[in-house]
Motif scaffolding. Structure first.
Motif, PDB file in Angstrom:
ATOM      1  N   LEU A   1       0.873  -1.171   0.000  1.00  0.00           N
ATOM      2  CA  LEU A   1       0.000   0.000   0.000  1.00  0.00           C
ATOM      3  C   LEU A   1       0.906   1.216   0.000  1.00  0.00           C
ATOM      4  O   LEU A   1       2.015   1.168   0.527  1.00  0.00           O
ATOM      5  N   VAL A   2       0.429   2.296  -0.620  1.00  0.00           N
ATOM      6  CA  VAL A   2       1.216   3.526  -0.634  1.00  0.00           C
ATOM      7  C   VAL A   2       0.347   4.647  -0.071  1.00  0.00           C
ATOM      8  O   VAL A   2      -0.829   4.749  -0.413  1.00  0.00           O
ATOM      9  N   ASP A   3       0.930   5.430   0.813  1.00  0.00           N
ATOM     10  CA  ASP A   3       0.191   6.558   1.361  1.00  0.00           C
ATOM     11  C   ASP A   3       1.194   7.667   1.688  1.00  0.00           C
ATOM     12  O   ASP A   3       2.406   7.435   1.664  1.00  0.00           O
ATOM     13  N   ALA A   4       0.669   8.859   1.959  1.00  0.00           N
ATOM     14  CA  ALA A   4       1.553   9.966   2.313  1.00  0.00           C
ATOM     15  C   ALA A   4       1.051  10.632   3.574  1.00  0.00           C
ATOM     16  O   ALA A   4      -0.136  10.576   3.892  1.00  0.00           O
ATOM     17  N   LEU A   5       1.981  11.214   4.295  1.00  0.00           N
ATOM     18  CA  LEU A   5       1.605  12.050   5.420  1.00  0.00           C
ATOM     19  C   LEU A   5       2.746  13.029   5.651  1.00  0.00           C
ATOM     20  O   LEU A   5       3.823  12.892   5.075  1.00  0.00           O
ATOM     21  N   SER A   6       2.480  14.049   6.457  1.00  0.00           N
ATOM     22  CA  SER A   6       3.580  14.888   6.892  1.00  0.00           C
ATOM     23  C   SER A   6       3.810  14.552   8.350  1.00  0.00           C
ATOM     24  O   SER A   6       3.070  14.983   9.237  1.00  0.00           O
ATOM     25  N   ALA A   7       4.832  13.758   8.565  1.00  0.00           N
ATOM     26  CA  ALA A   7       5.056  13.216   9.906  1.00  0.00           C
ATOM     27  C   ALA A   7       5.237  14.333  10.931  1.00  0.00           C
ATOM     28  O   ALA A   7       4.760  14.248  12.056  1.00  0.00           O
ATOM     29  N   LYS A   8       5.924  15.385  10.500  1.00  0.00           N
ATOM     30  CA  LYS A   8       6.209  16.464  11.440  1.00  0.00           C
ATOM     31  C   LYS A   8       4.913  17.141  11.895  1.00  0.00           C
ATOM     32  O   LYS A   8       4.720  17.397  13.088  1.00  0.00           O
ATOM     33  N   ILE A   9       4.030  17.406  10.933  1.00  0.00           N
ATOM     34  CA  ILE A   9       2.752  18.028  11.291  1.00  0.00           C
ATOM     35  C   ILE A   9       1.949  17.105  12.193  1.00  0.00           C
ATOM     36  O   ILE A   9       1.393  17.529  13.197  1.00  0.00           O
ATOM     37  N   GLU A  10       1.917  15.833  11.814  1.00  0.00           N
ATOM     38  CA  GLU A  10       1.126  14.887  12.594  1.00  0.00           C
ATOM     39  C   GLU A  10       1.633  14.796  14.022  1.00  0.00           C
ATOM     40  O   GLU A  10       0.860  14.714  14.960  1.00  0.00           O
ATOM     41  N   MET A  11       2.954  14.814  14.162  1.00  0.00           N
ATOM     42  CA  MET A  11       3.508  14.712  15.506  1.00  0.00           C
ATOM     43  C   MET A  11       3.121  15.944  16.318  1.00  0.00           C
ATOM     44  O   MET A  11       2.730  15.846  17.476  1.00  0.00           O
ATOM     45  N   GLU A  12       3.219  17.116  15.673  1.00  0.00           N
ATOM     46  CA  GLU A  12       2.853  18.343  16.382  1.00  0.00           C
ATOM     47  C   GLU A  12       1.369  18.360  16.720  1.00  0.00           C
ATOM     48  O   GLU A  12       0.977  18.770  17.816  1.00  0.00           O
ATOM     49  N   LEU A  13       0.551  17.887  15.782  1.00  0.00           N
ATOM     50  CA  LEU A  13      -0.897  17.825  16.031  1.00  0.00           C
ATOM     51  C   LEU A  13      -1.199  16.974  17.262  1.00  0.00           C
ATOM     52  O   LEU A  13      -2.040  17.326  18.081  1.00  0.00           O
ATOM     53  N   GLY A  14      -0.482  15.868  17.348  1.00  0.00           N
ATOM     54  CA  GLY A  14      -0.701  14.935  18.449  1.00  0.00           C
ATOM     55  C   GLY A  14      -0.382  15.526  19.810  1.00  0.00           C
ATOM     56  O   GLY A  14      -0.850  15.053  20.838  1.00  0.00           O
ATOM     57  N   GLU A  15       0.423  16.594  19.796  1.00  0.00           N
ATOM     58  CA  GLU A  15       0.815  17.196  21.072  1.00  0.00           C
ATOM     59  C   GLU A  15      -0.134  18.314  21.500  1.00  0.00           C
ATOM     60  O   GLU A  15      -0.016  18.851  22.593  1.00  0.00           O
ATOM     61  N   LEU A  16      -1.087  18.652  20.621  1.00  0.00           N
ATOM     62  CA  LEU A  16      -1.999  19.760  20.932  1.00  0.00           C
ATOM     63  C   LEU A  16      -3.313  19.225  21.489  1.00  0.00           C
ATOM     64  O   LEU A  16      -3.693  18.091  21.226  1.00  0.00           O
ATOM     65  N   ASP A  17      -4.012  20.091  22.236  1.00  0.00           N
ATOM     66  CA  ASP A  17      -5.363  19.670  22.630  1.00  0.00           C
ATOM     67  C   ASP A  17      -6.289  19.857  21.429  1.00  0.00           C
ATOM     68  O   ASP A  17      -5.907  20.439  20.416  1.00  0.00           O
ATOM     69  N   GLU A  18      -7.499  19.357  21.572  1.00  0.00           N
ATOM     70  CA  GLU A  18      -8.397  19.248  20.435  1.00  0.00           C
ATOM     71  C   GLU A  18      -8.644  20.593  19.748  1.00  0.00           C
ATOM     72  O   GLU A  18      -8.582  20.706  18.526  1.00  0.00           O
TER      73      GLU A  18
END
Ligand SMILES: Nc1nc2c(ncn2[C@@H]2O[C@H](COP(=O)(O)OP(=O)(O)OP(=O)(O)O)[C@@H](O)[C@H]2O)c(=O)[nH]1
Ligand SMILES: [Mg+2]
Length: 367
Positions: free
Chosen positions: A236-253
């Motif tokens: 399977l092939v997919d894309a993400l921006s790992a850096k953004i996702e990591m930062e998103l995960g550290e924020l509240d909703e």
């Protein structure tokens, strides 16, 4: 079930790992040798809906273990190779049921790519080649050993050795023409004969293109291009921006929502990537629901009702009588098991029933 996160140095493996596990492992190590392990609950909104109906004491999601491996270090000749990996890492890699191959697609002037330019396709091929060579080395070693001692032993042992040798020669031929083992048509018996080697190129792969923060709008095109040019099975092939996702995960909703709006992102990739990796493992979930617990159980696609019973407890498989089964959608529409029964949607299935994703099961068994 374990998924190993692999990729070249600095591709963003640890950032992806942190994103998936909401972990805080240090990134930017460039060749640091630490290995990280984390367990991730697979999001499943069906469980939330069932919990509204059953009001259980607890809700249990399926989980997947992710292992973040450091990149293979460069050898003295500048070649990276799996043979340079510490034995423990190689063992973890071989044990994995599937791979997430993180490929650098982000450009960042402050982090120059060791090869001088950002080229996802080249990087993808480079690690693939390393894994192919690692498998080839294993095949060659085994063939050598079979050549030396395979003619000894009982008739049955000799026959098994001969059979293994034939399969290994096929693998060798494929690997030498840079074909991964997962692309081969192997007879079930042959597949079984080589299972113990846990070949790297036999594992299903999720190729995860790690794009830059501003590249997300074009990520779909990149995924299409790579997919079209990468005709392999169980990929399977997919894309993400790992850096953004990591930062998103550290924020509240609320903060996360604002941040996503600013970047023009509609949804986080996290749930999607977890879902994809679950699919990659060839898993489906059947569900159990009651006042105590609403739960998703991972089983291999193709599992029977008695396999499902065994996933819950061996006693249930041993004393299996039948499985009361209702499809999740029917249960949701009808509102309860009793209503599903009245409407004739609750079926009674025997041992060989092939379980479907989202089946809500109740196993009847005798002790
Ligand atoms: N600009 C940008 N930087 C990123 C992105 N993803 C990762 N990085 C950065 O790239 C560097 C390497 O990321 P890691 O996640 O440590 O990469 P890795 O593959 O684990 O690296 P090794 O384990 O050392 O091989 C870090 O400084 C990250 O912050 C991204 O999407 N955009
Ligand atoms: Mg790392």
């Amino acid at each position: 079930m374990q998924i190993a996160i692999v990729g070249l140095a600095g591709a963003g493996k640890t950032t992806v790992f942190n994103t998936l596990t909401r972990g805080h492992a240090e990134t930017g190590g460039f060749g640091g040798l630490e290995l990280h392990v984390g367990v991730v609950k697979v999001p499943d909104e069906r469980l939330d809906r069932l919990a509204e109906i059953f009001k259980p004491k607890k809700v249990v999601q399926a989980d997947v273990t992710y292992v973040d491996l450091p990149a293979p270090p460069a050898s003295s000749e500048g070649r990276i190779g799996t043979e340079e990996l510490p034995a423990e890492h190689l063992a973890r890699l071989r044990e994995a049921d599937a791979l997430i191959h993180v490929v650098r697609a982000f450009d960042d002037p402050s982090l120059p790519h060791p090869a001088g330019s950002v080229n996802p396709r080249r990087d993808l091929d480079q690690l693939d080649l390393e894994f192919t060579l690692a498998d080839l080395a294993l095949v060659d070693r085994r063939l050598e050993r079979l050549g030396a001692s395979g003619r000894h032993g009982t008739a049955a042992e000799r026959e098994a050795n001969e059979r293994e040798e034939v399969v290994l020669r096929q693998l060798k031929e494929a690997l030498e023409s840079e074909r991964p083992i997962r692309d081969m048509d192997l007879e079930p018996d042959d597949e079984k004969a080589i299972r113990g080697f846990r070949f790297l190129t036999q594992k299903p792969v999720l190729v995860l293109l790690n794009v830059g923060e501003t590249d997300l709008p074009g990520a779909g095109d990149l995924v299409d291009r790579v997919t079209a040019d990468y005709p392999h099975r169980r990929v399977l092939v997919d894309a993400l921006s790992a850096k953004i996702e990591m930062e998103l995960g550290e924020l509240d909703e609320e903060m996360a929502r604002v941040f996503m709006e600013e970047l023009g992102i509609r949804e986080s990739s996290l749930a999607r990537v977890i879902g994809l990796s679950y699919r990659l493992l060839g898993l489906i979930s059947f569900l159990t629901a009651g006042q105590d617990e609403v739960r998703a159980w991972p089983v291999r696609d193709g599992s029977t009702a008695v396999d499902a019973a065994g996933a819950i407890h061996t006693d249930l498989a041993r004393g299996f009588i039948r499985a009361e089964t209702v499809a999740y959608d029917d249960l949701l529409t009808l509102g309860s098991m009793a209503e599903a029964r009245k409407a004739g949607r609750l079926r009674s299935e025997g041992k060989t029933y092939r379980v479907r994703d989202g089946d809500v099961l109740e196993i009847l068994f005798s002790r």
